[in-house]
Design an enzyme around this catalytic site. Sequence first.
Site, PDB file in Angstrom:
ATOM      1  N   GLY A  94       3.658 -50.891  12.373  1.00  0.00           N
ATOM      2  CA  GLY A  94       4.309 -49.775  13.037  1.00  0.00           C
ATOM      3  C   GLY A  94       3.860 -48.452  12.462  1.00  0.00           C
ATOM      4  N   CYS A  95       4.641 -47.414  12.688  1.00  0.00           N
ATOM      5  CA  CYS A  95       4.307 -46.085  12.177  1.00  0.00           C
ATOM      6  C   CYS A  95       4.232 -46.111  10.654  1.00  0.00           C
ATOM      7  CB  CYS A  95       5.365 -45.088  12.632  1.00  0.00           C
ATOM      8  SG  CYS A  95       5.101 -43.419  12.000  1.00  0.00           S
ATOM      9  N   PHE A  96       3.188 -45.513  10.112  1.00  0.00           N
ATOM     10  CA  PHE A  96       3.006 -45.583   8.660  1.00  0.00           C
ATOM     11  C   PHE A  96       4.057 -44.794   7.882  1.00  0.00           C
ATOM     12  CE2 PHE A  96      -1.014 -42.814   9.664  1.00  0.00           C
ATOM     13  CZ  PHE A  96      -0.238 -41.782  10.170  1.00  0.00           C
TER      14      PHE A  96
END
Length: 259
Positions: free
Chosen positions: A72-74
Amino acid sequence: MPLNSKKDSQSVRTRIGKGVRLILGLVTVAASVYFINVNGALAEAAVKIPAPAIDVAADPNISPQTAVFAGGCFWGIQGVFQHTKGVLNAVSGYAGGEKETADYRSVSTGKTGHAESVLITYDPSQISYGKLLQIYFSVAHDPTQLNKQYPDTGTQYRSAIFYRDANQKRIAEQYISQLDAAKVYPKKIVTQLNPLTAYYPAESYHQDYATLHPESGYISQFDLPKIVNLKRLFPDQYREDPVLVGSQPMVKTKVPVEK
């Protein structure tokens, strides 16, 4: 407002830290095992899972090591591991594609082969690779979602482990098999295992994002709950004050880290 002294810089960092702790406290009060996303569906839930049956024992004689995880989003992955004891640095960036497309605009197309990833530098005398994997699979993301994490979709948000050597690959493979056999998730794990050939740090404005922007609706809804779950499920591994990018020098590794 420009910072005129080191004292000013420390004061700003202190205020940010207090703000994060306050918001985490409020999230803890309001949180339950599940969190509701913008569509009213159940958002990511932490899963209590067993430790890896196969791991590397802590060794004070081994130099700092690295691990690269995507899920997912870092921002969220970075935030979780910045609050993990034994982690020396956690840098948001890109892995899986070419240098020419290692930038946020290109990666966001989902056509570069890159995944938003986090390069974790850790002290193997304090935390093992297997324990990092346990945190990654338990609280950092949902490993059963294919090419998405709430609410982000695309191959750049896939669940992936970029292993540095054969030993990391072996531990990760066997742990995935262990978790699938134990049926700790309602669906099969879809995490990819890929060799790490190079890592590209993301733009500076992505670094420490969860710490610097706790007021963000996205951060408070999808990332701060992960840190709350880290504290709840892994109290011995939790650190209150996150280790921020640049607070310690980047440790040299066998894997090329490209600018």
